[in-house]
Every structure is written in C-alpha cells, then in structure tokens.
Design a protein around this motif. Structure first.
Motif, short mmCIF file in Angstrom:
data_model
loop_
_atom_site.label_atom_id
_atom_site.label_comp_id
_atom_site.label_asym_id
_atom_site.label_seq_id
_atom_site.Cartn_x
_atom_site.Cartn_y
_atom_site.Cartn_z
N VAL A 7 0.87 -1.18 0.00
CA VAL A 7 0.00 0.00 0.00
C VAL A 7 0.90 1.23 0.00
N ASP A 8 0.73 2.10 -0.99
CA ASP A 8 1.62 3.25 -1.11
C ASP A 8 0.87 4.58 -1.04
N TYR A 9 -0.41 4.54 -0.65
CA TYR A 9 -1.20 5.77 -0.62
C TYR A 9 -2.34 5.59 0.38
N TYR A 143 -11.46 31.04 39.59
CA TYR A 143 -11.59 30.61 38.19
C TYR A 143 -10.21 30.19 37.67
N ALA A 144 -10.24 29.41 36.63
CA ALA A 144 -9.01 28.94 35.98
C ALA A 144 -9.29 28.81 34.49
N GLN A 145 -8.24 28.65 33.74
CA GLN A 145 -8.41 28.54 32.29
C GLN A 145 -8.80 27.12 31.88
N PRO A 146 -9.67 27.01 30.88
CA PRO A 146 -9.92 25.68 30.30
C PRO A 146 -8.75 25.31 29.39
N GLY A 147 -8.62 24.04 29.08
CA GLY A 147 -7.57 23.62 28.15
C GLY A 147 -7.91 24.00 26.71
N ILE A 148 -6.89 24.19 25.90
CA ILE A 148 -7.11 24.51 24.48
C ILE A 148 -7.40 23.23 23.71
N ASP A 149 -8.36 23.32 22.79
CA ASP A 149 -8.73 22.15 21.99
C ASP A 149 -7.56 21.67 21.15
N GLY A 150 -7.55 20.38 20.87
CA GLY A 150 -6.54 19.82 19.97
C GLY A 150 -6.88 20.15 18.51
N GLN A 151 -6.00 19.74 17.63
CA GLN A 151 -6.21 19.97 16.19
C GLN A 151 -6.81 18.74 15.54
N GLU A 152 -7.58 19.00 14.49
CA GLU A 152 -8.19 17.93 13.70
C GLU A 152 -7.75 18.14 12.26
N VAL A 153 -7.01 17.19 11.71
CA VAL A 153 -6.37 17.39 10.40
C VAL A 153 -6.55 16.15 9.54
N ASP A 154 -6.76 16.38 8.24
CA ASP A 154 -6.75 15.29 7.26
C ASP A 154 -5.40 15.32 6.56
N ILE A 155 -4.69 14.20 6.61
CA ILE A 155 -3.40 14.13 5.91
C ILE A 155 -3.41 12.96 4.93
N THR A 156 -2.61 13.10 3.90
CA THR A 156 -2.42 12.04 2.91
C THR A 156 -0.97 11.60 2.96
N LEU A 157 -0.76 10.30 3.07
CA LEU A 157 0.60 9.74 3.09
C LEU A 157 0.85 9.04 1.76
N GLU A 158 1.90 9.48 1.07
CA GLU A 158 2.28 8.89 -0.21
C GLU A 158 3.68 8.31 -0.08
N LEU A 159 3.83 7.06 -0.45
CA LEU A 159 5.14 6.43 -0.41
C LEU A 159 5.80 6.52 -1.77
N LYS A 160 7.01 7.07 -1.80
CA LYS A 160 7.84 7.03 -3.01
C LYS A 160 8.97 6.05 -2.70
N VAL A 161 8.97 4.94 -3.39
CA VAL A 161 9.91 3.87 -3.08
C VAL A 161 11.36 4.36 -3.13
N LEU A 162 12.10 4.03 -2.07
CA LEU A 162 13.53 4.34 -2.02
C LEU A 162 14.31 3.12 -2.51
N ALA A 163 14.92 3.24 -3.68
CA ALA A 163 15.73 2.16 -4.22
C ALA A 163 16.91 2.75 -4.96
N ASP A 164 17.96 1.98 -5.11
CA ASP A 164 19.13 2.46 -5.84
C ASP A 164 18.86 2.51 -7.33
N VAL A 165 18.18 1.48 -7.83
CA VAL A 165 17.93 1.37 -9.27
C VAL A 165 16.43 1.19 -9.51
N GLY A 166 15.90 1.96 -10.45
CA GLY A 166 14.49 1.81 -10.83
C GLY A 166 14.41 1.20 -12.22
N LEU A 167 13.62 0.12 -12.36
CA LEU A 167 13.43 -0.54 -13.65
C LEU A 167 12.30 0.17 -14.40
N VAL A 168 12.61 0.68 -15.58
CA VAL A 168 11.62 1.43 -16.35
C VAL A 168 11.43 0.74 -17.69
#
Length: 335
Positions: A7-9, A143-168
């Motif tokens: 799986v690369d994406y 009184y005291a401060q409330p905590g700050i909300d966390g972040q909500e993020v959509d991310i995309t992970l793309e794998l670019k194969v690390l190799a010495d030689v690529g066969l084309v």
C-alpha cells in the motif's frame, strides 16, 4: 512482498489531544480555613507525530486505521500540581513517505531518515490554574483557564519507493522476470500487460557481500505523465531512484524510439528525472544472433550515446555484466 499488501497511498484523519483544564482549587488544611489559590495547570494534549521507520516498506499497516487520536491532557490539581501530559500518538511510516495536507494538497514534510519525526497535529496547551491569577486586589480567584482544543487534520501519506535502481519499461518488457532472476524477489510473472500493478523491491547480491536495491516499477504507457494507465500512481516511485535502468525487449519494432518515448514520459512528469544516471538493457536478447546484436549496437551508438547491455533473463546471459555496470554507476568508480 506481494501486490496485495503493498500500500503506497493512504488518507488519515488525525486528532491531537485537548489540553487539560486548570484547577480553581483554594488551599485548605488543618488550622488554615481560608488559604490562597493553589490550583495547578492542566497538562498538554498529546501530539500526533509521523515517524520514519527503516524496517517498514509499505503503508499497509495504516490501510484499515484511518482515524488516529492522541490522548487528552490531565486536569490540574491542588497544591499547584500540574496535570499529566496526554501521551503522543506515533504514526510509523517507511522512509520515502511524503506527508500532504489533504485539503490543500500542500507537501508538509518528506520522511527520509530513520527516527525522523514530524508533528502533524499539535496537542492543545493546558489551561493555567487559579494561582496564576492572584493579585493584590484579587487574592482568591475562583476561576481557571480551560484547556485549548486539539487539532483535527486530514493528511495524505504517499510512499515514493527508495531504491538504488528503478526498472523502467513498457508493459510486458520482462522487468519482473529480470527482478526474479537477479534478486530473491518473487514478483508475479505472466505473458500479458500490467501483470505488475505495484512496485516490487529486490536486493541484488553483488561481489564481496555488497548489495544494492532494485525496484520493478509497473509498466509505462504513452500518456502516463497525464495520468493515463496507472499514471502518477507509479511514476512518483521513480523519483527516489538514483539510477534508471531502461528495459527494452530485443523484439521491439524500434529500440531507440521506445527509449525516447519512455524518456519523454519521465521528462513531462518531472524534468528533474533527466538528471539521473541512465542505462539501457536490451532484454530477450537470446532472440538475436551475433550479427543482429552488432547491427542494433551500431544503431544505438549513433542515436543514443548511452551505455547499453544485451541480456537474457531466461538464458541468464549478460546479467553479471549488468550488475557490474550498475554497481559502477551507483558508486561512480570503475569496477
């Protein structure tokens, strides 16, 4: 590595932890009925962190884990005790992974080293306890401060194969067969186009226990740079290879023309690929006699001025010469 578990994406929805709330506690103990404020601060919410892991080769472990949430920070307590920080959540990825913001498609970071970390969602800060707000005119703030909300993020992970030689090469050029012969990899091999749908990696054993990594990239078709066929899904894997091995079958109508078509697709996808070292392997050369090889060699010398080697994966000829040449190119030193 089979095609099914490569799986690369992946797209992942991440939540960092919310900061803990500060305490509004007032000091109370025996003989001290009305002590001052002593409420502690809330703890920080957990970060979501992407981390490089050299032992991973694929994003398969994230295929069914699309929501990742870090822990919330603990609330502050009495006697100025600070709440516990929420535990960070780590997303381990293979080296060569690109992190993008899914919404903007902006590249946030590229993970290329083992142990390299990048915070994709920061945990919220904890709120301050009431003892911070004590003044000469307000000696018992309730009184005291409330905590700050966390972040909500959509991310995309793309794998670019690390190799010495690529066969084309074009589909059905014999890339998988070559990989299966010179490495221990077991790619799917069949006599039809697009047998390979995902990159296959293999380790080539060289002289004196040296090794290098070669990647079998799915076959290119004309128009791949515009996304035709498998398009960008596999062209991105070529970006990380230091040397490109163009595999063209000996029975091709015009070897030089096929090379130019392949090169043009790479150029249109990413002009920087033109800076990589290139070598041509003429596969299925057992179909040619010595006279035909000489004629084809002269033609390639005139048109391309590029190193080329005649090989046959089935007859296992020219393979050691190919390894020697690749090692020489990778190390920039003659063997």
């Amino acid at each position: 590595m089979t095609e099914g578990n490569f799986v690369d994406y992946v797209k992942v929805h991440v939540f960092s932890g919310k900061g803990g709330k500060g305490s509004a506690h007032l000091h109370r103990e025996k003989y001290i009925a009305k002590g001052g404020p002593d409420g502690g601060d809330g703890g920080r919410g957990g970060h979501v962190i992407v981390r490089g892991n050299e032992n991973l080769w694929t994003l398969f472990h994230l295929k069914f884990k699309r929501h990742i949430r870090a822990e919330h920070g603990g609330d502050g307590g009495k006697q100025r005790s600070t709440g516990a920080n929420g535990s960070d959540e780590y997303i381990d990825v293979p080296l060569g992974t690109v992190i993008r913001d899914t919404e903007t498609n902006e590249i946030l970071k590229e993970i290329t080293e083992d142990g390299q970390e990048f915070i994709v969602a920061e945990g919220g800060m904890g709120g301050r306890g009431n003892w911070h707000f004590k003044t000469s005119t307000n000696q018992t703030p309730r009184y005291a401060q409330p905590g700050i909300d966390g972040q909500e993020v959509d991310i995309t992970l793309e794998l670019k194969v690390l190799a010495d030689v690529g066969l084309v090469g074009f589909p059905n050029a014999g890339k998988s067969t070559l990989l299966s012969v010179i490495t221990a990899a077991k790619p799917k091999i069949a006599d039809y186009e697009f047998t390979t749908l995902k990159p296959n990696l293999g380790i080539v054993k060289y002289r004196d226990f040296k090794t290098f990594v070669i990647a079998d990239i799915p076959g290119i078709i004309e128009g791949a740079a515009e996304g035709k066929g498998l398009g960008h899904r596999f062209l991105r894997h070529i970006e990380r290879n230091s040397t490109l091995l163009f595999l063209i079958p000996a029975d091709a109508p015009d070897v030089a023309e096929q090379y130019e078509v392949l090169l043009d697709e790479l150029r249109r996808y990413n002009p920087e690929l033109m800076d990589k070292d290139r070598i041509i392997a003429i596969s299925k050369s057992d179909l040619l006699d010595e006279e035909l090889k000489k004629e084809l060699g002269q033609e390639l010398d005139e048109k391309l001025q590029l190193p080329y080697i005649f090989i046959s994966s089935v007859a296992q000829t020219g393979l050691q010469e190919l390894k020697d040449k690749l090692w020489e190119i990778l190390n920039k030193n003659p063997v």
